[in-house]
Design an enzyme around this catalytic site. Structure first.
Site, PDB file in Angstrom:
ATOM      1  N   LYS A   1       0.914  -0.979  -0.176  1.00  0.00           N
ATOM      2  CA  LYS A   1       0.050  -0.038  -0.144  1.00  0.00           C
ATOM      3  C   LYS A   1       0.753   1.297   0.015  1.00  0.00           C
ATOM      4  CE  LYS A   1       0.920   1.901   3.394  1.00  0.00           C
ATOM      5  NZ  LYS A   1       2.118   2.225   4.182  1.00  0.00           N
TER       6      LYS A   1
ATOM      7  N   TYR B   1      -4.140   4.352   6.617  1.00  0.00           N
ATOM      8  CA  TYR B   1      -4.942   3.373   7.444  1.00  0.00           C
ATOM      9  C   TYR B   1      -6.115   4.040   8.044  1.00  0.00           C
ATOM     10  CZ  TYR B   1      -0.830   0.464   6.889  1.00  0.00           C
ATOM     11  OH  TYR B   1      -0.004  -0.467   6.269  1.00  0.00           O
TER      12      TYR B   1
HETATM   13  P1  NAD Z   1      12.274   1.283   2.146  1.00  0.00           P
HETATM   14  O1  NAD Z   1      12.934   2.437   1.736  1.00  0.00           O
HETATM   15  O2  NAD Z   1      13.074   0.401   3.379  1.00  0.00           O
HETATM   16  O3  NAD Z   1      12.573   0.056   1.007  1.00  0.00           O
HETATM   17  C1  NAD Z   1      12.425   0.514  -0.541  1.00  0.00           C
HETATM   18  C2  NAD Z   1      13.240  -0.791  -1.400  1.00  0.00           C
HETATM   19  O4  NAD Z   1      12.938  -0.486  -2.633  1.00  0.00           O
HETATM   20  C3  NAD Z   1      14.608  -0.646  -0.953  1.00  0.00           C
HETATM   21  O5  NAD Z   1      15.045  -2.182  -1.135  1.00  0.00           O
HETATM   22  C4  NAD Z   1      15.138  -0.093  -2.190  1.00  0.00           C
HETATM   23  O6  NAD Z   1      16.326  -0.430  -2.455  1.00  0.00           O
HETATM   24  C5  NAD Z   1      14.070  -0.584  -3.265  1.00  0.00           C
HETATM   25  N1  NAD Z   1      13.980   0.394  -4.304  1.00  0.00           N
HETATM   26  C6  NAD Z   1      14.021   0.082  -5.677  1.00  0.00           C
HETATM   27  N2  NAD Z   1      13.925   1.173  -6.434  1.00  0.00           N
HETATM   28  C7  NAD Z   1      14.169   2.062  -5.865  1.00  0.00           C
HETATM   29  C8  NAD Z   1      14.157   3.647  -6.181  1.00  0.00           C
HETATM   30  N3  NAD Z   1      14.195   4.280  -7.219  1.00  0.00           N
HETATM   31  N4  NAD Z   1      14.352   4.374  -4.836  1.00  0.00           N
HETATM   32  C9  NAD Z   1      14.234   4.147  -3.797  1.00  0.00           C
HETATM   33  N5  NAD Z   1      14.365   2.601  -3.359  1.00  0.00           N
HETATM   34  C10 NAD Z   1      14.066   1.703  -4.535  1.00  0.00           C
HETATM   35  O7  NAD Z   1      10.823   1.256   2.055  1.00  0.00           O
HETATM   36  P2  NAD Z   1       9.722   0.281   2.936  1.00  0.00           P
HETATM   37  O8  NAD Z   1       9.446   0.789   4.028  1.00  0.00           O
HETATM   38  O9  NAD Z   1      10.166  -1.000   2.851  1.00  0.00           O
HETATM   39  O10 NAD Z   1       8.428   0.507   2.038  1.00  0.00           O
HETATM   40  C11 NAD Z   1       8.241   0.011   0.696  1.00  0.00           C
HETATM   41  C12 NAD Z   1       6.969  -0.377   0.366  1.00  0.00           C
HETATM   42  O11 NAD Z   1       6.180  -0.902   1.411  1.00  0.00           O
HETATM   43  C13 NAD Z   1       6.109   1.181   0.202  1.00  0.00           C
HETATM   44  O12 NAD Z   1       5.151   1.102  -0.653  1.00  0.00           O
HETATM   45  C14 NAD Z   1       5.511   1.200   1.628  1.00  0.00           C
HETATM   46  O13 NAD Z   1       4.361   2.136   1.692  1.00  0.00           O
HETATM   47  C15 NAD Z   1       5.026  -0.127   2.062  1.00  0.00           C
HETATM   48  N6  NAD Z   1       5.080  -0.293   3.503  1.00  0.00           N
HETATM   49  C16 NAD Z   1       4.115  -0.935   4.108  1.00  0.00           C
HETATM   50  C17 NAD Z   1       3.917  -1.148   5.285  1.00  0.00           C
HETATM   51  C18 NAD Z   1       2.689  -2.093   6.066  1.00  0.00           C
HETATM   52  O14 NAD Z   1       2.482  -2.028   7.231  1.00  0.00           O
HETATM   53  N7  NAD Z   1       1.871  -2.492   4.961  1.00  0.00           N
HETATM   54  C19 NAD Z   1       5.013  -0.997   6.194  1.00  0.00           C
HETATM   55  C20 NAD Z   1       6.080  -0.251   5.679  1.00  0.00           C
HETATM   56  C21 NAD Z   1       6.148  -0.100   4.084  1.00  0.00           C
END
Ligand code: NAD
Length: 386
Positions: free
Chosen positions: A156, A242
């Protein structure tokens, strides 16, 4: 300065302060704990269970994007799932690939880069691709996964535009694969109870709903979460979603109109392209107006509902663990569950038995339309019909 938050009774505020269990801190704190627990698992054991998984008929999931959520939540949750297991990874970082291969005993043939990812179509060990990248990149990877005939879970918010959501839904339809959104709270007992209380009018018709989800963001200034191109917006896209979800699953209805206001930006050098905070109202048929707020500069995580003959409150409502609820009849008493494990097990079950997921792409699209209507209302200072 005008503060964008609801007033809670003093004892609640104190409780929250003491507990310090809002989404931001929970996300960080517990993810570290889960990771440590996972790391300390005997290597031999992990290898044996990976082998068992391969033979057991569980569906294979490949995580795409190995950032904080995949590392801290999804991979550990996949050690607890019954219907699926961590079979593969897709990553842009070779050093992450090595670490994950060792830690989770993932064979080389199930490791992909973003460039060679399309070859996954020839890999029968992968049934489901779980897209966990920055929001604006979801479309590309979901479409490519669908074209490789893999079922897809997308994090999401589903995307940053309606057009992207529609393209993702269409690609999955064309390729005859299922598409689900990572809405973990649909599988969490306290939130499920709220759905029941509201939708079944257990305390009579719902009269009032309030929702807040905020945390103090501390990412580097160049992080994608602060970049509108990649995130689609600020706290609304990230955690305010949320509240939007909570309001709608309390009522089982969609709003007919939205009003909204951005909060003051106290750090314009940091919040350059996304809002620091936003408050909005969702108006429903029959006149109910739900009040919501989301901020990157506060700590909150609550979902409150009041009906004719009673009330309920989850606080914290949206965290990975420690969700607590009470109603006018007393404390809610539900076991702690691994939300992500339940969510992925449910999807694997839907895929295996060709059943519709309760959190489909259509729901993700519906929510993105509402998020964009909230931004439009805040930008124009006008009521926006949905
Ligand atoms: P994060 O920044 O920790 O990780 C992002 C990942 O995407 C990294 O591995 C990065 O290398 C990769 N990536 C690929 N192309 C990229 C680019 N151009 N720029 C930056 N990163 C790139 O983020 P996260 O917290 O893991 O979030 C990722 C997704 O998960 C988002 O859509 C976020 O909304 C979602 N999320 C959902 C929940 C939940 O509770 N459902 C919680 C956290 C995050």
């Amino acid at each position: 300065m005008k503060k964008l938050r609801f007033t809670l009774p003093t004892n609640r505020r104190q409780f929250l302060k003491n507990l310090s269990l809002t989404l931001g801190t929970t996300a960080t704190g517990l993810s570290l704990l889960s990771l440590q627990a996972c790391n300390s698992k005997n290597n031999e054991q992990t290898k044996a269970s990976a082998e068992q998984n391969r033979k057991s008929g569980k569906l294979g999931i490949a995580l795409l994007g190995l950032g904080k959520y995949s590392t801290g939540q999804l991979a550990p949750a996949l050690q607890e799932t019954q219907n699926c297991y961590l079979a593969g990874i897709i990553t842009g970082s070779p050093e992450k690939a090595d670490k994950w291969k060792n830690q989770y005993d993932i064979p080389d043939k199930n490791v992909y880069s973003y460039e060679n990812f399309d070859q996954i179509k020839d890999n029968p060990a992968i049934d489901i691709v779980y897209v966990v990248t920055p929001n604006a990149l979801h479309r590309e990877f979901v479409v490519r996964a669908a074209q490789a005939k893999k079922h897809v879970i997308c994090e999401k918010p589903m995307a940053t535009t309606v057009e992207d959501c529609q393209a993702m839904i269409e690609a999955c339809k064309q390729n005859n694969v299922q598409l689900s959104v990572g809405y973990r709270l649909h599988f969490e007992p306290h939130n499920q109870r709220v759905m029941e209380l509201g939708q079944k009018a257990v305390f009579g018709p719902v009269k009032s709903i309030k929702a807040a989800d905020s945390f103090k963001i501390s990412v580097e200034p160049d992080d994608w979460r602060l970049n509108k191109q990649l995130a689609g917006g600020g706290p609304l896209m990230d955690v305010g979603i949320y509240c939007v979800q909570g309001v709608m699953y309390t009522l089982g209805q969609e709003p007919i109109a939205i009003t909204a206001k951005f909060g003051e930006n106290t750090r314009p050098d940091y919040f350059k392209t996304v809002e620091q905070s936003i408050s909005w109202q969702m108006q429903f048929k029959g006149g109910l107006i739900a009040e919501c707020v989301s901020s990157y500069n506060d700590e909150a995580g609550m979902l409150y509902g009041e009906a004719q003959n009673g009330w309920w409150r989850l606080d914290p409502a949206y965290s990975y663990a420690g969700i607590t609820g009470e109603t006018s009849q007393g404390k809610m008493d539900f076991e702690e569950v691994n939300q992500q494990a339940r969510q992925m097990d449910n999807f694997a079950d839907c895929v295996r038995h060709n059943k519709p997921t309760p959190v489909p792409g259509q729901m993700g699209l519906r929510d993105v339309k509402i998020l964009l209507a909230i931004y439009e209302a805040a930008q124009t200072n006008k009521k926006v019909g949905v």
